[in-house]
Design a protein around this motif. Structure first.
Motif, PDB file in Angstrom:
ATOM      1  N   VAL A 188       0.798  -1.234  -0.176  1.00  0.00           N
ATOM      2  CA  VAL A 188       0.060   0.019   0.007  1.00  0.00           C
ATOM      3  C   VAL A 188       0.872   1.120   0.094  1.00  0.00           C
ATOM      4  CG1 VAL A 188      -1.832   1.213   1.009  1.00  0.00           C
ATOM      5  CG2 VAL A 188      -1.682  -1.340   1.347  1.00  0.00           C
ATOM      6  N   GLY A 189       1.127   1.808  -1.123  1.00  0.00           N
ATOM      7  CA  GLY A 189       1.856   2.869  -1.253  1.00  0.00           C
ATOM      8  C   GLY A 189       3.489   2.506  -1.883  1.00  0.00           C
ATOM      9  N   VAL A 190       3.826   3.014  -2.882  1.00  0.00           N
ATOM     10  CA  VAL A 190       5.296   2.717  -3.418  1.00  0.00           C
ATOM     11  C   VAL A 190       5.950   3.998  -3.575  1.00  0.00           C
ATOM     12  CG1 VAL A 190       4.878   0.501  -4.607  1.00  0.00           C
ATOM     13  CG2 VAL A 190       4.172   2.561  -5.713  1.00  0.00           C
ATOM     14  N   GLY A 191       5.891   4.770  -2.276  1.00  0.00           N
ATOM     15  CA  GLY A 191       6.865   5.742  -1.969  1.00  0.00           C
ATOM     16  C   GLY A 191       8.199   5.217  -1.663  1.00  0.00           C
ATOM     17  N   GLY A 192       8.644   5.946  -0.298  1.00  0.00           N
ATOM     18  CA  GLY A 192       9.661   5.600   0.208  1.00  0.00           C
ATOM     19  C   GLY A 192      10.016   4.084   0.621  1.00  0.00           C
ATOM     20  N   LEU A 193       9.087   3.567   1.516  1.00  0.00           N
ATOM     21  CA  LEU A 193       9.115   2.357   1.983  1.00  0.00           C
ATOM     22  C   LEU A 193       8.770   1.403   0.762  1.00  0.00           C
ATOM     23  CD1 LEU A 193       7.667   2.751   5.404  1.00  0.00           C
ATOM     24  CD2 LEU A 193       9.921   2.444   4.807  1.00  0.00           C
ATOM     25  N   GLY A 194       7.748   1.598   0.147  1.00  0.00           N
ATOM     26  CA  GLY A 194       7.070   0.820  -0.820  1.00  0.00           C
ATOM     27  C   GLY A 194       8.105   0.527  -1.907  1.00  0.00           C
ATOM     28  N   SER A 195       8.691   1.376  -2.461  1.00  0.00           N
ATOM     29  CA  SER A 195       9.410   1.077  -3.478  1.00  0.00           C
ATOM     30  C   SER A 195      10.660   0.136  -3.420  1.00  0.00           C
ATOM     31  CB  SER A 195       9.936   2.440  -4.265  1.00  0.00           C
ATOM     32  OG  SER A 195      10.626   3.120  -3.438  1.00  0.00           O
ATOM     33  N   TRP A 196      11.133   0.196  -2.170  1.00  0.00           N
ATOM     34  CA  TRP A 196      12.523  -0.623  -1.965  1.00  0.00           C
ATOM     35  C   TRP A 196      11.589  -2.026  -1.642  1.00  0.00           C
ATOM     36  CZ3 TRP A 196      16.960   0.904  -3.055  1.00  0.00           C
ATOM     37  CH2 TRP A 196      17.093   2.238  -2.924  1.00  0.00           C
ATOM     38  N   ILE A 197      10.766  -2.000  -0.828  1.00  0.00           N
ATOM     39  CA  ILE A 197      10.139  -3.256  -0.572  1.00  0.00           C
ATOM     40  C   ILE A 197       9.555  -4.082  -1.863  1.00  0.00           C
ATOM     41  CG2 ILE A 197       8.063  -4.519   0.505  1.00  0.00           C
ATOM     42  CD1 ILE A 197       7.955  -1.922   2.426  1.00  0.00           C
ATOM     43  N   ALA A 198       9.082  -3.305  -2.621  1.00  0.00           N
ATOM     44  CA  ALA A 198       8.672  -3.847  -4.148  1.00  0.00           C
ATOM     45  C   ALA A 198       9.789  -4.624  -4.757  1.00  0.00           C
ATOM     46  CB  ALA A 198       7.784  -3.079  -4.719  1.00  0.00           C
ATOM     47  N   GLU A 199      10.821  -3.875  -4.798  1.00  0.00           N
ATOM     48  CA  GLU A 199      12.029  -4.428  -5.441  1.00  0.00           C
ATOM     49  C   GLU A 199      12.509  -5.900  -4.883  1.00  0.00           C
ATOM     50  OE1 GLU A 199      15.292  -1.476  -6.655  1.00  0.00           O
ATOM     51  OE2 GLU A 199      16.598  -3.122  -6.847  1.00  0.00           O
ATOM     52  N   LEU A 200      12.781  -5.449  -3.663  1.00  0.00           N
ATOM     53  CA  LEU A 200      13.134  -6.723  -2.813  1.00  0.00           C
ATOM     54  C   LEU A 200      12.111  -8.103  -2.998  1.00  0.00           C
ATOM     55  CD1 LEU A 200      14.351  -4.731   0.228  1.00  0.00           C
ATOM     56  CD2 LEU A 200      16.068  -6.089  -1.354  1.00  0.00           C
ATOM     57  N   LEU A 201      10.938  -7.727  -2.853  1.00  0.00           N
ATOM     58  CA  LEU A 201      10.029  -9.125  -3.054  1.00  0.00           C
ATOM     59  C   LEU A 201      10.110  -9.680  -4.219  1.00  0.00           C
ATOM     60  CD1 LEU A 201       7.160  -8.105  -0.370  1.00  0.00           C
ATOM     61  CD2 LEU A 201       9.070  -9.470  -0.226  1.00  0.00           C
ATOM     62  N   VAL A 202      10.149  -8.548  -5.388  1.00  0.00           N
ATOM     63  CA  VAL A 202      10.129  -9.102  -6.832  1.00  0.00           C
ATOM     64  C   VAL A 202      11.212  -9.984  -7.041  1.00  0.00           C
ATOM     65  CG1 VAL A 202      10.557  -8.347  -9.025  1.00  0.00           C
ATOM     66  CG2 VAL A 202       8.812  -7.391  -7.698  1.00  0.00           C
ATOM     67  N   ARG A 203      12.641  -9.306  -6.623  1.00  0.00           N
ATOM     68  CA  ARG A 203      13.828 -10.209  -6.507  1.00  0.00           C
ATOM     69  C   ARG A 203      13.737 -11.563  -5.837  1.00  0.00           C
ATOM     70  NH1 ARG A 203      17.765  -7.139  -8.903  1.00  0.00           N
ATOM     71  NH2 ARG A 203      17.518  -5.041  -8.864  1.00  0.00           N
ATOM     72  N   SER A 204      13.123 -11.644  -4.756  1.00  0.00           N
ATOM     73  CA  SER A 204      12.820 -12.732  -3.918  1.00  0.00           C
ATOM     74  C   SER A 204      11.987 -13.661  -4.684  1.00  0.00           C
ATOM     75  CB  SER A 204      12.249 -12.320  -2.446  1.00  0.00           C
ATOM     76  OG  SER A 204      13.281 -11.647  -1.706  1.00  0.00           O
ATOM     77  N   GLY A 205      11.049 -13.399  -5.627  1.00  0.00           N
ATOM     78  CA  GLY A 205      10.386 -14.325  -6.480  1.00  0.00           C
ATOM     79  C   GLY A 205       9.068 -14.367  -5.976  1.00  0.00           C
ATOM     80  N   VAL A 206       8.569 -13.272  -5.192  1.00  0.00           N
ATOM     81  CA  VAL A 206       7.025 -13.532  -4.889  1.00  0.00           C
ATOM     82  C   VAL A 206       6.188 -13.671  -6.236  1.00  0.00           C
ATOM     83  CG1 VAL A 206       6.607 -10.957  -5.118  1.00  0.00           C
ATOM     84  CG2 VAL A 206       5.166 -12.292  -3.852  1.00  0.00           C
ATOM     85  N   GLY A 207       5.077 -14.497  -6.075  1.00  0.00           N
ATOM     86  CA  GLY A 207       4.226 -15.027  -7.336  1.00  0.00           C
ATOM     87  C   GLY A 207       3.474 -13.688  -8.019  1.00  0.00           C
ATOM     88  N   ARG A 208       2.998 -12.691  -7.090  1.00  0.00           N
ATOM     89  CA  ARG A 208       1.980 -11.841  -7.595  1.00  0.00           C
ATOM     90  C   ARG A 208       2.086 -10.920  -6.563  1.00  0.00           C
ATOM     91  NH1 ARG A 208      -3.434 -12.085  -6.048  1.00  0.00           N
ATOM     92  NH2 ARG A 208      -4.598 -10.251  -7.098  1.00  0.00           N
ATOM     93  N   LEU A 209       2.442  -9.523  -7.101  1.00  0.00           N
ATOM     94  CA  LEU A 209       2.575  -8.224  -6.335  1.00  0.00           C
ATOM     95  C   LEU A 209       1.653  -7.139  -6.545  1.00  0.00           C
ATOM     96  CD1 LEU A 209       4.245  -7.169  -3.981  1.00  0.00           C
ATOM     97  CD2 LEU A 209       5.666  -6.256  -5.460  1.00  0.00           C
ATOM     98  N   ILE A 210       0.590  -6.904  -5.792  1.00  0.00           N
ATOM     99  CA  ILE A 210      -0.224  -5.687  -6.148  1.00  0.00           C
ATOM    100  C   ILE A 210       0.505  -4.546  -5.630  1.00  0.00           C
ATOM    101  CG2 ILE A 210      -2.684  -4.837  -5.776  1.00  0.00           C
ATOM    102  CD1 ILE A 210      -3.013  -7.881  -4.993  1.00  0.00           C
TER     103      ILE A 210
END
Ligand SMILES: [Zn+2]
Length: 259
Positions: A36-58
């Motif tokens: 929820v929110g891809v600003g300061g926290l969310g943008s880094w979290i998104a990158e790390l989870l995508v690199r970790s291989g989460v199946g689906r990311l909203i």
């Protein structure tokens, strides 16, 4: 692990970590999460989870990239700010480049009590990348009501706090905070400033908590609220126990969701 195909070789070092292994990796890849929110926290979290291989990311956010975002928001660069591109579309494009195996669902919306059910859908985990307590109380109500884990965090200036909520297992946000602070006492990054590396550090910690939960290892979550002052180099771990008087997780009153 020489028998692994190319798609799994990508995760070799993560699977080699024994607490995850092949089983944990497959669980991560079968999971979905919403940030929820891809600003300061969310943008880094998104990158790390995508690199970790989460199946689906909203990813949800209603803002456009601004030049003042770049110092702390990992997925964005000068070209996104020049074009005032919506954060979710800039983020989705970059995330697909990092790992095309992940399904990215960008939603250019601000999450509220009226749309949270539709946005979260069948996600296994909600991750807080917001910048306000009112939205966090809506998320907490929804998560407790639907027994869905969520990861709270906030950063202002050089100070931060983080807590994972596993409904039924750990304290919820309202066990710890009675109510959102009044708006005038809730300093935002605009007024108080924020250190970019402090944001990236807390986002990384949220991503670690997410990897624990998404790999099926919620048992590794500690029931604590951890507070940091990165400038003073202090860490405070506050035991976060379920309150028998909690209006949300004990009494089942979802005031912010129903408001
Ligand atoms: Zn509670």
């Amino acid at each position: 692990m020489s028998e692994l195909n190319d798609n799994m070789q990508r995760y070799h070092r993560q699977m080699a970590f024994g607490e995850i292994g092949l089983t944990g990796q497959r669980t991560i890849q079968a999971s979905s999460a919403i940030i929820v929110g891809v600003g300061g926290l969310g943008s880094w979290i998104a990158e790390l989870l995508v690199r970790s291989g989460v199946g689906r990311l909203i990813i949800t956010d209603n803002d456009k990239v601004d030049i003042t975002n770049i110092h702390r928001q990992g997925l964005y660069d000068q070209s996104h700010a020049d074009a005032a591109e919506p954060k979710v579309t800039a983020a989705a494009r970059r995330l697909a480049e990092i790992n095309p195996a992940v399904t990215i669902e960008p939603r250019q919306l601000r999450l509220d009590a009226g749309n949270i059910a539709e946005l979260v859908g069948r996600a296994n985990l909600i991750i807080d990348g917001t910048d306000n307590f009112h939205t966090r109380f809506i998320i907490n109500d929804y998560a407790v009501k639907h027994s869905l884990p969520w990861i709270f965090a906030g950063v202002v200036s050089a100070e931060a706090q983080i807590m994972s909520v596993i409904p039924g297992q750990t304290a919820c946000l309202r066990c710890v905070f009675d109510a959102p602070p009044p708006p005038c006492s809730d300093p935002t990054c605009r007024q108080a400033g924020v250190l970019g590396p402090a944001v990236a550090t807390i986002a990384s910690m949220q991503a670690i908590e997410a990897v624990k939960i998404l790999s099926g290892r919620s048992d590794a979550i500690s029931p604590v609220l951890t507070k940091f002052n990165f400038w003073a180099n202090t860490i405070q771990r506050i035991s976060a126990t379920k309150s028998p008087d909690c209006p949300c997780c004990a009494a089942g009153h979802f005031d912010y969701l129903n408001a």
